[in-house]
Design a protein around this motif. Structure first.
Motif, PDB file in Angstrom:
ATOM      1  N   GLY A 117       0.891  -1.289   0.083  1.00 21.51           N
ATOM      2  CA  GLY A 117      -0.153  -0.012  -0.004  1.00 21.51           C
ATOM      3  C   GLY A 117       0.996   1.229  -0.114  1.00 21.51           C
ATOM      4  N   MET A 118       1.918   1.103   0.923  1.00 29.55           N
ATOM      5  CA  MET A 118       2.689   2.413   0.792  1.00 29.55           C
ATOM      6  C   MET A 118       3.494   2.597  -0.397  1.00 29.55           C
ATOM      7  SD  MET A 118       4.565   1.627   4.485  1.00 29.55           S
ATOM      8  CE  MET A 118       3.713   1.940   6.032  1.00 29.55           C
ATOM      9  N   ALA A 119       3.812   1.530  -1.304  1.00 26.25           N
ATOM     10  CA  ALA A 119       4.380   1.544  -2.499  1.00 26.25           C
ATOM     11  C   ALA A 119       3.460   2.514  -3.466  1.00 26.25           C
ATOM     12  CB  ALA A 119       4.669   0.304  -2.984  1.00 26.25           C
ATOM     13  N   PHE A 120       2.202   2.834  -3.402  1.00 27.56           N
ATOM     14  CA  PHE A 120       1.432   3.418  -4.218  1.00 27.56           C
ATOM     15  C   PHE A 120       0.666   4.709  -3.611  1.00 27.56           C
ATOM     16  CE2 PHE A 120       1.245  -0.746  -5.896  1.00 27.56           C
ATOM     17  CZ  PHE A 120       1.209  -0.598  -7.352  1.00 27.56           C
ATOM     18  N   TYR A 121       0.726   4.703  -2.314  1.00 22.04           N
ATOM     19  CA  TYR A 121      -0.181   5.906  -1.679  1.00 22.04           C
ATOM     20  C   TYR A 121       0.208   6.320  -0.245  1.00 22.04           C
ATOM     21  CZ  TYR A 121      -3.992   9.283  -1.625  1.00 22.04           C
ATOM     22  OH  TYR A 121      -4.797  10.560  -1.637  1.00 22.04           O
ATOM     23  N   GLU A 122       1.008   7.275   0.121  1.00 19.56           N
ATOM     24  CA  GLU A 122       1.465   7.518   1.451  1.00 19.56           C
ATOM     25  C   GLU A 122       0.398   7.205   2.378  1.00 19.56           C
ATOM     26  OE1 GLU A 122       0.396  11.373  -0.432  1.00 19.56           O
ATOM     27  OE2 GLU A 122       1.849   9.487  -0.854  1.00 19.56           O
ATOM     28  N   LYS A 123      -1.058   7.240   2.180  1.00 18.12           N
ATOM     29  CA  LYS A 123      -1.998   7.307   3.188  1.00 18.12           C
ATOM     30  C   LYS A 123      -1.918   5.698   3.713  1.00 18.12           C
ATOM     31  CE  LYS A 123      -5.211  10.858   2.051  1.00 18.12           C
ATOM     32  NZ  LYS A 123      -6.715  11.208   1.609  1.00 18.12           N
ATOM     33  N   ALA A 137     -11.589  10.119  13.590  1.00 16.47           N
ATOM     34  CA  ALA A 137     -10.255  10.315  13.685  1.00 16.47           C
ATOM     35  C   ALA A 137      -9.579  10.235  12.189  1.00 16.47           C
ATOM     36  CB  ALA A 137      -9.532   9.625  14.481  1.00 16.47           C
ATOM     37  N   TYR A 138     -10.211   9.434  11.425  1.00 13.27           N
ATOM     38  CA  TYR A 138      -9.611   8.809  10.280  1.00 13.27           C
ATOM     39  C   TYR A 138      -9.988  10.290   9.202  1.00 13.27           C
ATOM     40  CZ  TYR A 138      -8.224   6.636   5.935  1.00 13.27           C
ATOM     41  OH  TYR A 138      -7.542   6.522   4.809  1.00 13.27           O
ATOM     42  N   VAL A 139     -11.204  10.918   9.330  1.00  8.47           N
ATOM     43  CA  VAL A 139     -11.587  11.878   8.586  1.00  8.47           C
ATOM     44  C   VAL A 139     -10.991  13.157   8.889  1.00  8.47           C
ATOM     45  CG1 VAL A 139     -13.766  13.378   7.953  1.00  8.47           C
ATOM     46  CG2 VAL A 139     -14.035  10.803   8.094  1.00  8.47           C
ATOM     47  N   VAL A 140     -10.762  13.375  10.133  1.00  8.39           N
ATOM     48  CA  VAL A 140      -9.945  14.556  10.541  1.00  8.39           C
ATOM     49  C   VAL A 140      -8.382  14.552  10.069  1.00  8.39           C
ATOM     50  CG1 VAL A 140      -8.857  15.489  12.716  1.00  8.39           C
ATOM     51  CG2 VAL A 140     -11.126  14.760  12.813  1.00  8.39           C
ATOM     52  N   VAL A 141      -7.704  13.496  10.109  1.00  6.44           N
ATOM     53  CA  VAL A 141      -6.445  13.406   9.501  1.00  6.44           C
ATOM     54  C   VAL A 141      -6.486  13.729   7.836  1.00  6.44           C
ATOM     55  CG1 VAL A 141      -4.579  11.783   8.946  1.00  6.44           C
ATOM     56  CG2 VAL A 141      -5.510  11.703  11.125  1.00  6.44           C
ATOM     57  N   ASP A 142      -7.497  13.112   7.327  1.00  8.19           N
ATOM     58  CA  ASP A 142      -7.520  13.251   5.715  1.00  8.19           C
ATOM     59  C   ASP A 142      -7.783  14.581   5.638  1.00  8.19           C
ATOM     60  OD1 ASP A 142      -7.544  11.137   4.367  1.00  8.19           O
ATOM     61  OD2 ASP A 142      -9.539  10.725   3.924  1.00  8.19           O
ATOM     62  N   LEU A 143      -8.710  15.551   6.264  1.00  6.45           N
ATOM     63  CA  LEU A 143      -8.457  16.874   6.117  1.00  6.45           C
ATOM     64  C   LEU A 143      -7.735  17.648   6.637  1.00  6.45           C
ATOM     65  CD1 LEU A 143     -12.623  17.025   7.069  1.00  6.45           C
ATOM     66  CD2 LEU A 143     -11.597  16.585   4.639  1.00  6.45           C
ATOM     67  N   ILE A 183      -5.475  20.965   4.677  1.00  2.00           N
ATOM     68  CA  ILE A 183      -5.485  22.007   5.246  1.00  2.00           C
ATOM     69  C   ILE A 183      -4.163  22.588   5.467  1.00  2.00           C
ATOM     70  CG2 ILE A 183      -5.630  23.378   7.431  1.00  2.00           C
ATOM     71  CD1 ILE A 183      -8.392  21.795   7.908  1.00  2.00           C
ATOM     72  N   VAL A 184      -3.057  21.654   5.513  1.00  2.79           N
ATOM     73  CA  VAL A 184      -1.828  22.078   5.734  1.00  2.79           C
ATOM     74  C   VAL A 184      -1.062  21.978   4.594  1.00  2.79           C
ATOM     75  CG1 VAL A 184      -1.642  21.694   8.279  1.00  2.79           C
ATOM     76  CG2 VAL A 184      -0.889  20.026   6.573  1.00  2.79           C
ATOM     77  N   THR A 185      -1.479  21.410   3.477  1.00  5.32           N
ATOM     78  CA  THR A 185      -0.804  21.621   2.189  1.00  5.32           C
ATOM     79  C   THR A 185      -1.300  22.140   1.138  1.00  5.32           C
ATOM     80  OG1 THR A 185      -1.962  19.051   1.937  1.00  5.32           O
ATOM     81  CG2 THR A 185       0.252  19.139   2.897  1.00  5.32           C
ATOM     82  N   ARG A 186      -2.678  21.655   0.777  1.00  2.00           N
ATOM     83  CA  ARG A 186      -3.211  22.272  -0.547  1.00  2.00           C
ATOM     84  C   ARG A 186      -4.075  23.530  -0.293  1.00  2.00           C
ATOM     85  NH1 ARG A 186      -1.646  19.329  -5.082  1.00  2.00           N
ATOM     86  NH2 ARG A 186      -0.884  17.262  -4.269  1.00  2.00           N
ATOM     87  N   LEU A 187      -4.813  23.648   0.982  1.00  2.00           N
ATOM     88  CA  LEU A 187      -5.746  24.874   1.177  1.00  2.00           C
ATOM     89  C   LEU A 187      -4.962  26.173   0.863  1.00  2.00           C
ATOM     90  CD1 LEU A 187      -8.674  25.359   1.807  1.00  2.00           C
ATOM     91  CD2 LEU A 187      -8.017  25.331   4.041  1.00  2.00           C
ATOM     92  N   PRO A 188      -3.956  26.420   1.489  1.00  3.81           N
ATOM     93  CA  PRO A 188      -3.378  27.386   1.299  1.00  3.81           C
ATOM     94  C   PRO A 188      -3.032  28.173  -0.055  1.00  3.81           C
ATOM     95  CG  PRO A 188      -2.333  26.279   3.130  1.00  3.81           C
ATOM     96  CD  PRO A 188      -3.172  25.552   2.304  1.00  3.81           C
ATOM     97  N   GLU A 189      -2.926  27.191  -0.875  1.00  5.73           N
ATOM     98  CA  GLU A 189      -2.474  27.817  -2.216  1.00  5.73           C
ATOM     99  C   GLU A 189      -3.724  27.753  -3.364  1.00  5.73           C
ATOM    100  OE1 GLU A 189       0.546  25.250  -3.493  1.00  5.73           O
ATOM    101  OE2 GLU A 189      -0.583  23.268  -3.632  1.00  5.73           O
ATOM    102  N   ILE A 190      -4.622  27.017  -2.914  1.00  3.81           N
ATOM    103  CA  ILE A 190      -5.941  26.632  -3.857  1.00  3.81           C
ATOM    104  C   ILE A 190      -7.082  27.263  -3.249  1.00  3.81           C
ATOM    105  CG2 ILE A 190      -7.286  24.788  -4.947  1.00  3.81           C
ATOM    106  CD1 ILE A 190      -4.768  22.893  -4.957  1.00  3.81           C
ATOM    107  N   THR A 201     -11.540  12.779   0.190  1.00 10.93           N
ATOM    108  CA  THR A 201     -12.423  12.040   1.170  1.00 10.93           C
ATOM    109  C   THR A 201     -12.891  10.728   0.772  1.00 10.93           C
ATOM    110  OG1 THR A 201     -14.205  13.490   0.517  1.00 10.93           O
ATOM    111  CG2 THR A 201     -13.186  14.138   2.400  1.00 10.93           C
ATOM    112  N   ALA A 202     -12.483  10.536  -0.495  1.00  8.38           N
ATOM    113  CA  ALA A 202     -12.872   9.017  -1.044  1.00  8.38           C
ATOM    114  C   ALA A 202     -12.431   7.856  -0.185  1.00  8.38           C
ATOM    115  CB  ALA A 202     -12.857   9.049  -2.715  1.00  8.38           C
ATOM    116  N   ASP A 203     -11.361   7.934   0.115  1.00 11.43           N
ATOM    117  CA  ASP A 203     -10.630   6.972   0.926  1.00 11.43           C
ATOM    118  C   ASP A 203     -11.390   6.778   2.310  1.00 11.43           C
ATOM    119  OD1 ASP A 203      -8.888   9.414   1.278  1.00 11.43           O
ATOM    120  OD2 ASP A 203      -8.108   8.397   2.907  1.00 11.43           O
ATOM    121  N   ALA A 204     -12.172   7.581   2.666  1.00 12.89           N
ATOM    122  CA  ALA A 204     -12.908   7.406   3.885  1.00 12.89           C
ATOM    123  C   ALA A 204     -14.025   6.649   3.659  1.00 12.89           C
ATOM    124  CB  ALA A 204     -13.234   9.089   4.729  1.00 12.89           C
TER     125      ALA A 204
END
Length: 573
Positions: free
Chosen positions: A185-191, A316-322, A326-333, A344-347
């Protein structure tokens, strides 16, 4: 004797009919998704990933472990190399592995549900929430995301199943297998780094205890992955959090506008820009939120402490997802990113599993389960088909098809590499957002930026347009010979320019020579070796650098040449 012989029949019939029903719940959305997906095409990141695959080898660490916008995904890049080596730029070949992983994930999820809760008709409802989910089906029409999400979910449920086997057998080999699923799983997605807390929560929900050395092994794997990830990527965490209002709007869009409606058969609205979903009508959003609250409260009333733990794990999982967004994409987009279901699809499968635990003591009858599944499936399928055109990338398909036809008709065409329209590749791809990345893997391959007498560029539809001249030009100053301009022979001829050239431009040079052969053109620190034809010709040469003169010589036994005109600028068709 007859009664004894027939007594087992009901217990055998229930699993068989339930299995058939589950197969239909998985197969129907799978077929719908496969048909819609095969009707789509590559877009955006797909072209960059596949182009890099075509330029690299399967055992190149720099390729496999590249930092791709904050992702380390050697499995994805290995898969990209494989499908490119098998059939370059073939969309059907590329999507088949993703569809196979989608099917495998559905099988493993159903197996997990049955192994944990037994053969119950009520399991069909949470199972359908996953298989029919428009959030998953819509977002995975984008190939680059499908080869992240489906491997993540496949390995997640593989890890859950093998961990369950370990809990029941206590055989150490199953711990090793669970770790291998996690590595995959780690080889495809860091989540996949979240597998550890998920497995821990799963163990608590089952009321089991695991020796500390098992969690130590998982922790060591997680620490190794985090170290590798941090060492290979440039941090995407932005300095300073967005304002509270921005975060609240993002959370509302993500949870209320997208995630909750998507869980309950929605979102019943149009696609938006990119992979985003338009905001559903207020009444539908409110209804989805009310149903969600009722499901959570009902689960607590039915399941008690187990339901509280299940909802806590999901929360807890949804909070981590969001929080990651917030700390990576939200400030620039900005908060509009909340309308993109990819975050959120993985949730969705976590919601399904936690919901099954919360309602594990509730027995749902076949008729009720069947009715709810039909209603959910019909609504979700309608939503998905409503959304699907947004990720078919029709513009990309037409662009590539047009360019392919033109290059097949005239393989000698040389193209000046230009940006492609935003619907094909967005402006933020910068140097990667060019035609060479989109069609560079076509048979031939296409010729880009090579010296040529006739040069073309692709217009917004993918049609080659002949370059006739350059504009905003820096020009060569008049030469000393009235009819020749600059005479170029063994000695270097220097052509001073009317100004300095900076960056990528196109040089257009008119020349005459009675002897064909090579010529050396020096532009600042860059040297070009070009073969010239005899007679009067035009040479187009792509240049990139900083210089204010052109140095030319013919250090071979060929006749001198006359350079009549030099101009460097932006191509004009």
């Amino acid at each position: 004797m007859t009664a004894t012989a027939t007594r087992p029949a009901p217990t055998l019939a229930i699993p068989k009919s339930l299995t058939i029903a589950a197969a239909l719940v998985a197969a129907i959305p799978f077929v719908v998704h496969a048909v819609a997906t095969f009707g789509g095409y590559f877009g955006q990141d797909d072209f960059v990933i596949l182009y890099r695959a075509g330029q690299s080898g399967p055992f190149d660490p720099g390729y496999l472990f590249q930092d791709y916008s904050g992702h380390i995904a050697p499995g994805m890049f290995l898969l990209a190399w494989f499908v490119t080596a098998l059939a370059p730029l073939s969309y059907p070949v590329a999507v088949i592995p993703a569809l196979l992983m989608q099917a495998g994930t559905s099988i493993l999820l159903w197996r997990l549900l049955v192994r944990v809760f037994g053969h119950r008709w009520g399991l069909l409802l949470p199972y359908a929430m996953y298989t029919f989910s428009s959030l998953i089906l819509f977002s995975t029409m984008w190939w680059a995301y499908s080869v992240q999400l489906f491997p993540l979910l496949l390995t997640m449920f593989g890890a859950f199943n093998t961990h369950l086997t370990y809990l029941r057998t206590r055989a150490p080999k199953h711990v090793v297998t669970t770790l291998l699923w996690t590595v995959a799983g780690m080889a495809f997605y860091e989540k996949a780094a979240l597998f550890l807390p998920l497995l821990f929560g799963f163990t608590l929900l089952l009321g089991e205890r695991v020796p500390w050395r098992v969690w130590l092994a998982h922790g060591a794997l997680l620490a190794g992955f985090v170290g590798l990830y941090v060492g290979l990527t440039v941090s995407r965490v932005k300095e300073g959090l967005p304002s509270g209002d921005v975060m609240l709007e993002f959370l509302r869009r993500s949870v209320v506008d997208v995630f909750l409606p998507g869980l309950f058969g929605g979102p019943w609205t149009d696609p938006a820009m990119g992979a985003a979903i338009a905001t559903p009508p207020l009444g539908l959003r409110v209804a989805a939120a009310v149903v969600a609250v009722a499901v959570v409260v009902g689960g607590v009333l039915v399941g008690g402490r187990k339901a509280v733990l299940a909802w806590g794990l999901l929360g807890a999982y949804v909070v981590v997802d969001l929080a990651l967004v917030i700390v990576t994409r939200l400030p620039e987009i900005g908060p509009l990113i909340g309308n993109d279901p990819r975050y959120t699809a993985d949730a969705v499968p976590i919601t399904v599993l936690c919901g099954a635990f919360a309602y594990s003591s509730l027995r749902l009858q076949r008729a009720a389960a069947g009715l709810l599944v039909v209603l959910l499936g019909a609504s979700a399928t309608l939503s998905y088909l409503w959304l699907a055109p947004g990720l078919r990338f029709e513009k990309s398909r037409q662009y590539v098809a047009t360019a392919r036809a033109a290059l097949q008709a005239d393989p000698s065409i040389v193209l000046y590499d230009t940006r492609v329209p935003d619907p094909i590749m967005n402006t933020w791809f910068f140097q990667d957002g060019k035609a060479s990345r989109v069609i560079g893997l076509l048979p031939g391959p296409p010729k880009f930026d090579q010296p040529a007498e006739h040069m073309y560029l692709l217009d917004d539809n993918g049609s080659p347009r002949k370059i006739e001249n350059v504009r905003d030009a820096v020009v060569g100053r008049p030469g000393p010979y009235p009819k020749c301009g600059y005479a170029v022979g063994y000695d270097t001829a220097t052509i001073p320019l009317s100004g300095r050239v900076d960056g990528r431009r196109l040089l257009r040079m008119e020349y005459y020579t009675s002897g064909k052969g090579p010529v050396t053109i020096r532009l600042g620190r860059t040297t070009h070796e070009v073969l010239l034809d005899d007679g009067l010709h035009v040479l187009y040469l792509v240049v990139d650098g900083s210089f204010d003169r052109v140095d030319i010589n013919r250090a071979t036994q060929v006749d001198p040449m006359c350079v009549v005109d030099v101009r460097i600028g932006t191509p004009v068709t």
